[in-house]
Design a protein around this motif. Structure first.
Motif, PDB file in Angstrom:
ATOM      1  N   LEU A   1      -5.976 -16.534  -4.944  1.00  0.00           N
ATOM      2  CA  LEU A   1      -4.096 -17.265  -4.893  1.00  0.00           C
ATOM      3  C   LEU A   1      -4.088 -18.581  -5.645  1.00  0.00           C
ATOM      4  CD1 LEU A   1      -1.190 -16.846  -2.993  1.00  0.00           C
ATOM      5  CD2 LEU A   1      -1.533 -19.441  -3.315  1.00  0.00           C
TER       6      LEU A   1
ATOM      7  N   THR B   1      -1.040 -11.470 -14.576  1.00  0.00           N
ATOM      8  CA  THR B   1      -0.023 -10.581 -14.394  1.00  0.00           C
ATOM      9  C   THR B   1      -0.760  -9.618 -13.062  1.00  0.00           C
ATOM     10  OG1 THR B   1       1.899 -10.918 -16.081  1.00  0.00           O
ATOM     11  CG2 THR B   1       1.911  -8.421 -14.784  1.00  0.00           C
TER      12      THR B   1
ATOM     13  N   ILE C   1      -2.409 -11.151  -9.905  1.00  0.00           N
ATOM     14  CA  ILE C   1      -1.425 -11.226  -8.967  1.00  0.00           C
ATOM     15  C   ILE C   1      -1.069  -9.748  -8.150  1.00  0.00           C
ATOM     16  CG2 ILE C   1       1.407 -11.855  -8.083  1.00  0.00           C
ATOM     17  CD1 ILE C   1       1.082 -13.394 -11.095  1.00  0.00           C
ATOM     18  N   ARG C   2      -1.574  -8.449  -9.047  1.00  0.00           N
ATOM     19  CA  ARG C   2      -1.798  -7.241  -7.502  1.00  0.00           C
ATOM     20  C   ARG C   2      -2.791  -7.295  -7.088  1.00  0.00           C
ATOM     21  NH1 ARG C   2      -2.987  -3.017 -12.622  1.00  0.00           N
ATOM     22  NH2 ARG C   2      -0.107  -2.816 -13.187  1.00  0.00           N
TER      23      ARG C   2
ATOM     24  N   LEU D   1      -2.629  -9.649  -4.180  1.00  0.00           N
ATOM     25  CA  LEU D   1      -1.988 -10.274  -3.581  1.00  0.00           C
ATOM     26  C   LEU D   1      -0.844  -9.744  -2.875  1.00  0.00           C
ATOM     27  CD1 LEU D   1      -0.870 -13.862  -5.820  1.00  0.00           C
ATOM     28  CD2 LEU D   1      -3.261 -13.748  -4.030  1.00  0.00           C
TER      29      LEU D   1
ATOM     30  N   ASP E   1       0.166  -9.749   0.255  1.00  0.00           N
ATOM     31  CA  ASP E   1       1.228 -11.118   0.736  1.00  0.00           C
ATOM     32  C   ASP E   1       2.999 -10.559  -0.294  1.00  0.00           C
ATOM     33  OD1 ASP E   1       3.009 -12.650   1.738  1.00  0.00           O
ATOM     34  OD2 ASP E   1       2.642 -11.974   3.434  1.00  0.00           O
TER      35      ASP E   1
ATOM     36  N   SER F   1       3.556 -12.418  -3.490  1.00  0.00           N
ATOM     37  CA  SER F   1       3.422 -12.444  -4.425  1.00  0.00           C
ATOM     38  C   SER F   1       4.274 -12.157  -5.424  1.00  0.00           C
ATOM     39  CB  SER F   1       2.872 -10.880  -4.196  1.00  0.00           C
ATOM     40  OG  SER F   1       3.163  -9.549  -5.440  1.00  0.00           O
TER      41      SER F   1
ATOM     42  N   HIS G   1       4.632 -14.378  -9.184  1.00  0.00           N
ATOM     43  CA  HIS G   1       4.971 -13.608 -10.605  1.00  0.00           C
ATOM     44  C   HIS G   1       6.570 -15.083 -10.694  1.00  0.00           C
ATOM     45  CE1 HIS G   1       3.762 -10.101 -10.774  1.00  0.00           C
ATOM     46  NE2 HIS G   1       3.711  -9.605  -9.789  1.00  0.00           N
TER      47      HIS G   1
ATOM     48  N   ASP H   1       5.133  -4.007 -10.891  1.00  0.00           N
ATOM     49  CA  ASP H   1       4.146  -3.340 -10.183  1.00  0.00           C
ATOM     50  C   ASP H   1       4.804  -4.199  -8.656  1.00  0.00           C
ATOM     51  OD1 ASP H   1       1.910  -3.263 -11.495  1.00  0.00           O
ATOM     52  OD2 ASP H   1       1.146  -5.156 -12.060  1.00  0.00           O
ATOM     53  N   TYR H   2       5.325  -5.521  -8.733  1.00  0.00           N
ATOM     54  CA  TYR H   2       6.265  -5.992  -7.267  1.00  0.00           C
ATOM     55  C   TYR H   2       6.981  -5.082  -6.918  1.00  0.00           C
ATOM     56  CZ  TYR H   2       7.899  -9.158  -3.886  1.00  0.00           C
ATOM     57  OH  TYR H   2       8.462  -9.725  -2.626  1.00  0.00           O
TER      58      TYR H   2
ATOM     59  N   LEU I   1       5.453  -3.018  -4.002  1.00  0.00           N
ATOM     60  CA  LEU I   1       5.371  -4.323  -2.669  1.00  0.00           C
ATOM     61  C   LEU I   1       6.425  -4.162  -1.838  1.00  0.00           C
ATOM     62  CD1 LEU I   1       3.226  -5.206  -1.590  1.00  0.00           C
ATOM     63  CD2 LEU I   1       3.290  -7.499  -2.497  1.00  0.00           C
TER      64      LEU I   1
END
Length: 293
Positions: free
Chosen positions: A109, A138, A141-142, A144, A146, A150, A154, A178-179, A182
């Motif tokens: 992070l 980008t 960040i995958r 992360l 939490d 995350s 972004h 992606d997000y 999650l």
């Protein structure tokens, strides 16, 4: 945070670059703590203010070197839209050194946040917009896991993207897609224990992520033409195959995503795709946003 910010500034003035970097890592690591989720948006604002300061300090240092000759004499200011061709070797080496230092940070992070903070310094190293760097971040960040951490990573990437490459949306669309994986896990209840531990209900927790969807959709639609808008409707309005064992075979579009997508669409697109949009709205029935408000 104010004390840490002052310490970073003082270390920088004393030419203690390594100490300043260590303090910056300490600040960025604060965003790894999501145990008090309702405070996270405020913490994000405070931490990214410090990250922006660090980014400016690094930029000014490299720029200063780029405006000097090999003997340390000032030769004149760089033009506003300078290219890598006019940057001297010493400035390029300094820039590479900063990216190398940040690339060796063990925790994911703080490494992401600090690299985003100095991203515009790539102007000293590469020709044209740094699209590959934004796509790489980008993908980073995958890592992360939490949902809050995350989402706001972004958001920070999107915010800097508006400064450096405002007309590029590919990395935004990839990151948002992606997000959503999650975010769907949150909707399915996978993070309920963490949410309860933070003293929140699921709807309140979901509302903490809502500004992220709003901001990124604004950035995505800012320079979009009609063809790109239709692509976004098809991308975020599609059914998703179930990824979790206790889910049904498919899930509808995410309500909060559709809400902010609709807010960005011009009237002409809304009217010409009314039937399809109505179907999308009917199929987006999760807890993230009520269909009727």
């Amino acid at each position: 945070l104010r004390e840490l910010n002052d310490e970073i500034a003082q270390a920088w003035l004393n030419n203690e670059r390594v100490a300043a970097l260590r303090l910056s890592i300490k600040v960025a690591k604060l965003l790894s703590d999501t145990s008090v989720p309702q405070f996270y948006p405020t913490l994000f604002v405070l931490v990214t203010d410090v990250m922006d300061t660090v980014g400016n300090l690094v930029w000014n240092r490299i720029k200063g070197k780029a405006e000097m000759d090999e003997h340390g004499n000032v030769v004149g200011p760089l033009p506003e839209n300078f290219t890598v061709d006019v940057v001297c070797k010493e400035a390029k080496d300094t820039c590479r050194n900063w990216f190398h230092k940040i690339g060796t940070i063990h925790e994911l992070l703080p490494r992401i946040y600090l690299e985003i903070a100095i991203m515009r310094c790539l102007q000293f190293l590469v020709k044209g917009p740094p699209l590959a760097a934004f796509q790489r971040l980008t993908l980073m960040i995958r890592g992360l896991a939490d949902p809050l951490a995350s989402a706001y990573a972004h958001l920070y990437l999107a915010r800097l993207g508006q400064v450096i490459i405002p007309s590029e949306t590919g990395f935004l669309i990839t990151g948002l897609d992606d997000y959503l994986l999650l975010f769907r896990a949150v909707l399915s209840g996978q993070f309920d224990k963490n949410i309860v531990k933070g003293g929140l209900s699921q709807p309140v927790y979901l509302s903490l992520v809502e500004p992220v969807f709003e901001w990124i959709m604004q950035c995505t639609f800012k320079h979009a033409n009609v063809e790109e808008m239709i692509f976004l409707i098809n991308t975020f309005g599609k059914q998703q195959n179930g990824l979790i064992e206790d889910q049904k075979n498919s899930t509808g579009p995410v309500s909060v995503m559709i809400h902010y997508l609709l807010k960005q669409l011009p009237a002409a697109v809304l009217s010409s795709h009314a039937f399809e949009l109505t179907r999308i709205i009917r199929s987006s029935d999760d807890l993230s946003m009520a269909q009727v408000s």
